[in-house]
Scaffold this motif. Structure first.
Motif, PDB file in Angstrom:
ATOM      1  N   UNK A  25       0.814  -1.213   0.000  1.00  7.62           N
ATOM      2  CA  UNK A  25       0.000   0.000   0.000  1.00  7.62           C
ATOM      3  C   UNK A  25       0.850   1.266   0.000  1.00  7.62           C
ATOM      4  N   UNK A  26       1.884   1.286   0.817  1.00  8.40           N
ATOM      5  CA  UNK A  26       2.729   2.486   0.894  1.00  8.40           C
ATOM      6  C   UNK A  26       3.441   2.742  -0.426  1.00  8.40           C
ATOM      7  N   UNK A  27       3.871   1.678  -1.080  1.00  8.91           N
ATOM      8  CA  UNK A  27       4.535   1.832  -2.373  1.00  8.91           C
ATOM      9  C   UNK A  27       3.551   2.373  -3.411  1.00  8.91           C
ATOM     10  N   UNK A  28       2.322   1.858  -3.396  1.00 12.00           N
ATOM     11  CA  UNK A  28       1.303   2.328  -4.335  1.00 12.00           C
ATOM     12  C   UNK A  28       0.988   3.799  -4.107  1.00 12.00           C
ATOM     13  N   UNK A  29       0.884   4.193  -2.837  1.00  7.98           N
ATOM     14  CA  UNK A  29       0.609   5.593  -2.508  1.00  7.98           C
ATOM     15  C   UNK A  29       1.761   6.492  -2.943  1.00  7.98           C
ATOM     16  N   UNK A  30       2.999   6.020  -2.748  1.00  8.89           N
ATOM     17  CA  UNK A  30       4.175   6.800  -3.149  1.00  8.89           C
ATOM     18  C   UNK A  30       4.226   6.972  -4.663  1.00  8.89           C
ATOM     19  N   UNK A  75      -3.942   6.007 -13.595  1.00  9.47           N
ATOM     20  CA  UNK A  75      -3.889   4.602 -13.171  1.00  9.47           C
ATOM     21  C   UNK A  75      -3.236   4.474 -11.799  1.00  9.47           C
ATOM     22  N   UNK A  76      -2.140   5.215 -11.578  1.00  9.61           N
ATOM     23  CA  UNK A  76      -1.427   5.136 -10.296  1.00  9.61           C
ATOM     24  C   UNK A  76      -2.307   5.619  -9.147  1.00  9.61           C
ATOM     25  N   UNK A  77      -3.023   6.711  -9.359  1.00  7.13           N
ATOM     26  CA  UNK A  77      -3.904   7.237  -8.314  1.00  7.13           C
ATOM     27  C   UNK A  77      -5.048   6.258  -8.048  1.00  7.13           C
ATOM     28  N   UNK A  78      -5.653   5.726  -9.093  1.00  7.66           N
ATOM     29  CA  UNK A  78      -6.742   4.765  -8.940  1.00  7.66           C
ATOM     30  C   UNK A  78      -6.256   3.501  -8.229  1.00  7.66           C
ATOM     31  N   UNK A  79      -5.049   3.053  -8.570  1.00  7.00           N
ATOM     32  CA  UNK A  79      -4.482   1.864  -7.932  1.00  7.00           C
ATOM     33  C   UNK A  79      -4.262   2.090  -6.440  1.00  7.00           C
ATOM     34  N   UNK A  80      -3.766   3.277  -6.083  1.00  4.00           N
ATOM     35  CA  UNK A  80      -3.545   3.585  -4.667  1.00  4.00           C
ATOM     36  C   UNK A  80      -4.867   3.633  -3.900  1.00  4.00           C
ATOM     37  N   UNK A  81      -5.879   4.259  -4.493  1.00  4.63           N
ATOM     38  CA  UNK A  81      -7.185   4.326  -3.845  1.00  4.63           C
ATOM     39  C   UNK A  81      -7.771   2.930  -3.666  1.00  4.63           C
ATOM     40  N   UNK A  82      -7.575   2.098  -4.667  1.00  2.67           N
ATOM     41  CA  UNK A  82      -8.076   0.729  -4.600  1.00  2.67           C
ATOM     42  C   UNK A  82      -7.416  -0.042  -3.460  1.00  2.67           C
ATOM     43  N   UNK A  83      -6.112   0.171  -3.270  1.00  4.56           N
ATOM     44  CA  UNK A  83      -5.383  -0.528  -2.218  1.00  4.56           C
ATOM     45  C   UNK A  83      -5.920  -0.181  -0.833  1.00  4.56           C
ATOM     46  N   UNK A  84      -6.323   1.066  -0.641  1.00  2.09           N
ATOM     47  CA  UNK A  84      -6.758   1.508   0.676  1.00  2.09           C
ATOM     48  C   UNK A  84      -8.255   1.313   0.927  1.00  2.09           C
ATOM     49  N   UNK A  85      -9.048   1.307  -0.134  1.00  2.00           N
ATOM     50  CA  UNK A  85     -10.495   1.264   0.069  1.00  2.00           C
ATOM     51  C   UNK A  85     -11.184   0.037  -0.528  1.00  2.00           C
ATOM     52  N   UNK A  86     -10.487  -0.698  -1.400  1.00  2.00           N
ATOM     53  CA  UNK A  86     -11.101  -1.864  -2.029  1.00  2.00           C
ATOM     54  C   UNK A  86     -10.038  -2.904  -2.332  1.00  2.00           C
ATOM     55  N   UNK A  87      -9.218  -3.208  -1.347  1.00  2.00           N
ATOM     56  CA  UNK A  87      -8.071  -4.089  -1.575  1.00  2.00           C
ATOM     57  C   UNK A  87      -8.471  -5.526  -1.885  1.00  2.00           C
ATOM     58  N   UNK A 106      13.025   2.983  -4.015  1.00  2.00           N
ATOM     59  CA  UNK A 106      11.908   3.562  -3.266  1.00  2.00           C
ATOM     60  C   UNK A 106      10.920   2.464  -2.867  1.00  2.00           C
ATOM     61  N   UNK A 107      10.713   1.521  -3.767  1.00  2.00           N
ATOM     62  CA  UNK A 107       9.845   0.386  -3.446  1.00  2.00           C
ATOM     63  C   UNK A 107      10.378  -0.373  -2.238  1.00  2.00           C
ATOM     64  N   UNK A 108      11.681  -0.628  -2.212  1.00  2.00           N
ATOM     65  CA  UNK A 108      12.281  -1.322  -1.068  1.00  2.00           C
ATOM     66  C   UNK A 108      12.104  -0.523   0.214  1.00  2.00           C
TER      67      UNK A 108
END
Length: 280
Positions: free
Chosen positions: A36-41, A88-100, A156-158
Motif C-alpha cells: 500500500x505504501x509503495x502504491x501511494x508513493x 492509473x497510479x492514483x486509482x491503484x492507490x485508492x483501490x489498495x486503501x479502500x477496495x483491496x 523507493x519500493x524497497x
C-alpha cells in the motif's frame, strides 16, 4: 540552466513508474502482499510530476493544446501517456486503501500501469532524441531514462515496503539495481568520451561536461557506490535480530543512489547545447 520543472517532472514520473513495475514484480513473488505504501508513493510522485509539467508549460490549458498533435509529436504522446499513467497510479492507490479485496481490478491496474509506464518512458526519451540537442541523441538517453526508472523505482519500493518484505528474499531487487546501473555506466562513459568527435554543438556540450568532471565523478560514485552498498543487506536474511541494521543499510543505499541519479538528471539538462532550436 532553468529547467527545474523538467527535472522534477522527468525524475518523479520515472520513479513513480519504476515503483509500479516493482509492485507488479513483488505481487508475482508474494501474492499475499499489498504494498500500500509503495502504491501511494507511486501515485504521489506521478501527481507531483504532472504538476511540475504544468508549471513548465506556464498555463494548464497549454497541456490540452499539446495533445493536438498525437500523430506527429512525441511531446503530445509524452503528455498523454504521463496523464494516463498518473490516473492509473492514483486509482491503484485508492483501490489498495479502500477496495483491496478486488484482486481482479488490482491486477488489471498493476499490469496496465506497468505497460503504460514503459511506453511513457519511451515517449520521454524519444522526445529528447528528436530535438536539435546533439548530446541527447542516441541510445544513451534511452538507457539513462530506463535505468533511472528501474533503479530509483526499485529503491523507493524497497524503502516503502521493508516491513512487508521482511520474510521475502530481496536478492532479486538488489541484483536488478546493480545490473541496471552497470549497464547505465557502460553506455554513458564511452558515449561521453566520443561526444567531442561530433559537430560544434556536441563539442560545446563535451566542454560543459569536461568542466563538470567533479560533479560527474560524484554522480557515478554515488550511483555505483549506492548500488554496491545495497547488495550487502539485501543478500542477507533479514531475521528479527538484524532487522534494524538491515533497514538502515538499505535506507543509506536508497539515499545515496537516488542523489546520484538526481545529479545525473541535472547534468543531462546542464549539457544542453542546440544546433538551431531547442526542446519542443
Amino acid at each position: 540552466m532553468n529547467e527545474t520543472a523538467l527535472i522534477i517532472f522527468s525524475f518523479c514520473m520515472q520513479a513513480a513508474i519504476g515503483i509500479m513495475l516493482c509492485i507488479t514484480l513483488g505481487k508475482q513473488l508474494s501474492k499475499d502482499k499489498q504494498f500500500k505504501r509503495a502504491a501511494l508513493t507511486s501515485a504521489a510522485l506521478s501527481v507531483i510530476s504532472v504538476l511540475a509539467s504544468l508549471a513548465h508549460l506556464g498555463q494548464p490549458l497549454s497541456a490540452l493544446n499539446s495533445l493536438s498533435n498525437l500523430g506527429s509529436s512525441w511531446l503530445s504522446r509524452e503528455v498523454l501517456f504521463s496523464g494516463i499513467f498518473m490516473g492509473i497510479a492514483v486509482l491503484n492507490a485508492l483501490l489498495q486503501y479502500f477496495k483491496s479485496d478486488n484482486q481482479s481490478l488490482n491486477t488489471v491496474l498493476r499490469w496496465t500501469g506497468s505497460v503504460v509506464g514503459l511506453i511513457t518512458v519511451f515517449s520521454m526519451a524519444k522526445l529528447y532524441t528528436a530535438t536539435a540537442v546533439p548530446v541527447w541523441h542516441g541510445v544513451n538517453t534511452f538507457v539513462d531514462f530506463y535505468a533511472t526508472t528501474i533503479a530509483v523505482g526499485t529503491l523507493i519500493f524497497l524503502a516503502t515496503s521493508l516491513l512487508e518484505l521482511q520474510n521475502v528474499n530481496k536478492r532479486i531487487f538488489g541484483a536488478i539495481v546493480l545490473v541496471v546501473v552497470i549497464i547505465q555506466a557502460s553506455v554513458a562513459v564511452p558515449y561521453a568520451m566520443g561526444l567531442g568527435l561530433n559537430g560544434m554543438a556536441a563539442q560545446a556540450s563535451a566542454e560543459i561536461l569536461k568542466g563538470m568532471s567533479v560533479v560527474i565523478g560524484l554522480k557515478w560514485l554515488l550511483i555505483l557506490g549506492g548500488a554496491g552498498f545495497l547488495m550487502w543487506p539485501v543478500t542477507q536474511e533479514a531475521i528479527t535480530t538484524e532487522t534494524k541494521s538491515v533497514s538502515g543499510m538499505i535506507y543509506v543505499a536508497v539515499a545515496t543512489l537516488i542523489c546520484g541519479q538526481f545529479i545525473g538528471r541535472y547534468i543531462f539538462y546542464a549539457a544542453m547545447i542546440t544546433t538551431n532550436v531547442g526542446l519542443t
